[in-house]
Design a protein around this motif. Structure first.
Motif, PDB file in Angstrom:
ATOM      1  N   GLN A 100       0.831  -1.193   0.000  1.00 29.65           N
ATOM      2  CA  GLN A 100       0.000   0.000   0.000  1.00 29.65           C
ATOM      3  C   GLN A 100       0.873   1.253   0.000  1.00 29.65           C
ATOM      4  OE1 GLN A 100      -2.135   0.834   3.561  1.00 29.65           O
ATOM      5  NE2 GLN A 100      -3.834   1.804   2.467  1.00 29.65           N
ATOM      6  N   LEU A 101       1.929   1.211   0.820  1.00 30.77           N
ATOM      7  CA  LEU A 101       2.849   2.350   0.904  1.00 30.77           C
ATOM      8  C   LEU A 101       3.529   2.602  -0.448  1.00 30.77           C
ATOM      9  CD1 LEU A 101       4.061   4.278   3.055  1.00 30.77           C
ATOM     10  CD2 LEU A 101       5.879   2.599   3.409  1.00 30.77           C
ATOM     11  N   SER A 102       3.992   1.538  -1.094  1.00 29.10           N
ATOM     12  CA  SER A 102       4.707   1.712  -2.371  1.00 29.10           C
ATOM     13  C   SER A 102       3.758   2.220  -3.452  1.00 29.10           C
ATOM     14  CB  SER A 102       5.400   0.420  -2.794  1.00 29.10           C
ATOM     15  OG  SER A 102       4.475  -0.496  -3.285  1.00 29.10           O
ATOM     16  N   GLN A 103       2.513   1.740  -3.416  1.00 27.15           N
ATOM     17  CA  GLN A 103       1.573   2.218  -4.441  1.00 27.15           C
ATOM     18  C   GLN A 103       1.157   3.663  -4.187  1.00 27.15           C
ATOM     19  OE1 GLN A 103      -1.262  -1.033  -4.322  1.00 27.15           O
ATOM     20  NE2 GLN A 103      -0.173  -2.097  -5.958  1.00 27.15           N
ATOM     21  N   THR A 104       1.070   4.038  -2.915  1.00 23.50           N
ATOM     22  CA  THR A 104       0.776   5.438  -2.585  1.00 23.50           C
ATOM     23  C   THR A 104       1.914   6.320  -3.077  1.00 23.50           C
ATOM     24  OG1 THR A 104      -0.386   4.703  -0.619  1.00 23.50           O
ATOM     25  CG2 THR A 104       0.169   7.023  -0.711  1.00 23.50           C
ATOM     26  N   ASN A 105       3.134   5.884  -2.818  1.00 23.66           N
ATOM     27  CA  ASN A 105       4.294   6.671  -3.267  1.00 23.66           C
ATOM     28  C   ASN A 105       4.361   6.757  -4.790  1.00 23.66           C
ATOM     29  OD1 ASN A 105       5.355   7.595  -0.831  1.00 23.66           O
ATOM     30  ND2 ASN A 105       6.366   5.649  -0.434  1.00 23.66           N
ATOM     31  N   SER A 106       3.998   5.667  -5.476  1.00 22.47           N
ATOM     32  CA  SER A 106       3.964   5.692  -6.948  1.00 22.47           C
ATOM     33  C   SER A 106       2.921   6.685  -7.449  1.00 22.47           C
ATOM     34  CB  SER A 106       3.596   4.327  -7.515  1.00 22.47           C
ATOM     35  OG  SER A 106       4.642   3.465  -7.381  1.00 22.47           O
ATOM     36  N   ALA A 107       1.795   6.738  -6.736  1.00 20.45           N
ATOM     37  CA  ALA A 107       0.739   7.681  -7.141  1.00 20.45           C
ATOM     38  C   ALA A 107       1.199   9.118  -6.947  1.00 20.45           C
ATOM     39  CB  ALA A 107      -0.532   7.407  -6.343  1.00 20.45           C
ATOM     40  N   LEU A 108       2.045   9.335  -5.926  1.00 18.50           N
ATOM     41  CA  LEU A 108       2.557  10.691  -5.675  1.00 18.50           C
ATOM     42  C   LEU A 108       3.661  11.058  -6.658  1.00 18.50           C
ATOM     43  CD1 LEU A 108       2.742  10.640  -1.762  1.00 18.50           C
ATOM     44  CD2 LEU A 108       1.125  11.924  -3.161  1.00 18.50           C
ATOM     45  N   CYS A 109       4.473  10.075  -7.032  1.00 14.66           N
ATOM     46  CA  CYS A 109       5.585  10.332  -7.968  1.00 14.66           C
ATOM     47  C   CYS A 109       5.972   9.023  -8.643  1.00 14.66           C
ATOM     48  CB  CYS A 109       6.783  10.910  -7.204  1.00 14.66           C
ATOM     49  SG  CYS A 109       8.204  11.182  -8.280  1.00 14.66           S
ATOM     50  N   ASP A 110       5.564   8.878  -9.896  1.00 12.27           N
ATOM     51  CA  ASP A 110       5.763   7.603 -10.579  1.00 12.27           C
ATOM     52  C   ASP A 110       7.218   7.360 -11.005  1.00 12.27           C
ATOM     53  OD1 ASP A 110       4.689   5.183 -11.421  1.00 12.27           O
ATOM     54  OD2 ASP A 110       4.616   5.888 -13.509  1.00 12.27           O
ATOM     55  N   GLU A 111       8.032   8.430 -10.989  1.00 12.16           N
ATOM     56  CA  GLU A 111       9.442   8.266 -11.433  1.00 12.16           C
ATOM     57  C   GLU A 111      10.279   7.561 -10.374  1.00 12.16           C
ATOM     58  OE1 GLU A 111       7.950  11.505 -11.883  1.00 12.16           O
ATOM     59  OE2 GLU A 111       7.424  10.611 -13.822  1.00 12.16           O
ATOM     60  N   ILE A 112       9.797   7.593  -9.138  1.00 10.22           N
ATOM     61  CA  ILE A 112      10.573   6.968  -8.056  1.00 10.22           C
ATOM     62  C   ILE A 112       9.960   5.606  -7.733  1.00 10.22           C
ATOM     63  CG2 ILE A 112      11.346   7.223  -5.655  1.00 10.22           C
ATOM     64  CD1 ILE A 112      11.279  10.271  -6.105  1.00 10.22           C
ATOM     65  N   LYS A 113      10.756   4.566  -7.909  1.00 11.47           N
ATOM     66  CA  LYS A 113      10.251   3.195  -7.753  1.00 11.47           C
ATOM     67  C   LYS A 113      10.678   2.605  -6.414  1.00 11.47           C
ATOM     68  CE  LYS A 113       8.874   3.318 -12.059  1.00 11.47           C
ATOM     69  NZ  LYS A 113       7.462   3.598 -12.340  1.00 11.47           N
ATOM     70  N   THR A 114       9.804   1.799  -5.823  1.00  8.63           N
ATOM     71  CA  THR A 114      10.170   1.097  -4.586  1.00  8.63           C
ATOM     72  C   THR A 114      10.739  -0.274  -4.935  1.00  8.63           C
ATOM     73  OG1 THR A 114       8.430   2.203  -3.350  1.00  8.63           O
ATOM     74  CG2 THR A 114       9.335   0.215  -2.366  1.00  8.63           C
ATOM     75  N   VAL A 115      11.875  -0.589  -4.345  1.00  8.71           N
ATOM     76  CA  VAL A 115      12.491  -1.906  -4.530  1.00  8.71           C
ATOM     77  C   VAL A 115      12.474  -2.610  -3.171  1.00  8.71           C
ATOM     78  CG1 VAL A 115      14.684  -3.092  -5.003  1.00  8.71           C
ATOM     79  CG2 VAL A 115      13.955  -1.190  -6.461  1.00  8.71           C
ATOM     80  N   PHE A 116      11.958  -3.831  -3.152  1.00 10.11           N
ATOM     81  CA  PHE A 116      11.905  -4.606  -1.911  1.00 10.11           C
ATOM     82  C   PHE A 116      13.072  -5.578  -1.853  1.00 10.11           C
ATOM     83  CE2 PHE A 116       7.410  -3.548  -2.724  1.00 10.11           C
ATOM     84  CZ  PHE A 116       7.156  -2.855  -1.546  1.00 10.11           C
TER      85      PHE A 116
END
Ligand code: ADP
Length: 159
Positions: A100-116
């Motif tokens: 949920q956190l990573s998708q929220t962050n993607s919605a705020l800025c799609d250029e920055i990707k979360t890597v797990f």
């Protein structure tokens, strides 16, 4: 240049965090491990104490910088010119929140990707909250935290 931010509470930094950080440092050009100043969470250590302990624990890892920030992680990442956010996954229980956190962050800025990333199995179960529980009940935390954290908390207990 691929810059990654590893944000978290790190209250205190553990061997689990350190393993994730080392893995990230092997993949990205620069990793900024950043303590989030979260007004909603009552900290055990101050942000300054956490930053100092992280600095002492990452000595020798060349491409790591230690910092702290206030406000949204994504805004901090933009300010630092980062393209990636690092988060660690322990168990399925982490997954829902982190997703949920990573998708929220993607919605705020799609250029920055979360890597797990995951840790070696021997560090997988370690969490700052269980360490605090053991510490407050006078247990031995030396297996779970880097030496500088162990030493600092041993002194703190006696002051
Ligand atoms: P936060 O309050 O942001 O969750 P934490 O300091 O608890 O901050 O954790 C920071 C990140 O490190 C999170 O992504 C968390 O899942 C991850 N993490 C913490 N401990 C471990 C571990 N033992 N193995 C893998 N990931 C971990």
């Amino acid at each position: 240049m691929k810059i990654a931010i590893y944000p978290g509470s790190f209250d205190p930094i553990t061997y689990g965090h350190l393993d994730i950080l080392k893995n990230a440092a092997g993949i990205f050009d620069m990793v900024i491990i950043a303590v989030a100043q979260n007004s909603a969470k009552n900290g055990f250590l101050t942000v300054e104490e956490r930053v100092n302990l992280i600095k002492k624990s990452v000595v020798g890892i060349e491409n790591v910088e230690v910092d702290s920030f206030e406000g949204l992680t994504i805004e901090y990442a933009k300010k630092r010119g980062a393209n990636v956010l690092i988060r660690g996954l322990r168990a399925v229980s982490d997954f829902e929140f982190e997703m949920q956190l990573s998708q929220t962050n993607s919605a705020l800025c799609d250029e920055i990707k979360t890597v797990f990333l995951t840790t070696k199995p021997k560090y997988n179960f370690i969490s700052s909250s269980t360490i605090k529980e053991i510490y407050h009940n006078d247990g031995d935390i030396s297996k779970f935290v880097p030496q500088p954290v162990y030493e600092y908390l041993a002194i703190k207990r006696n002051t």
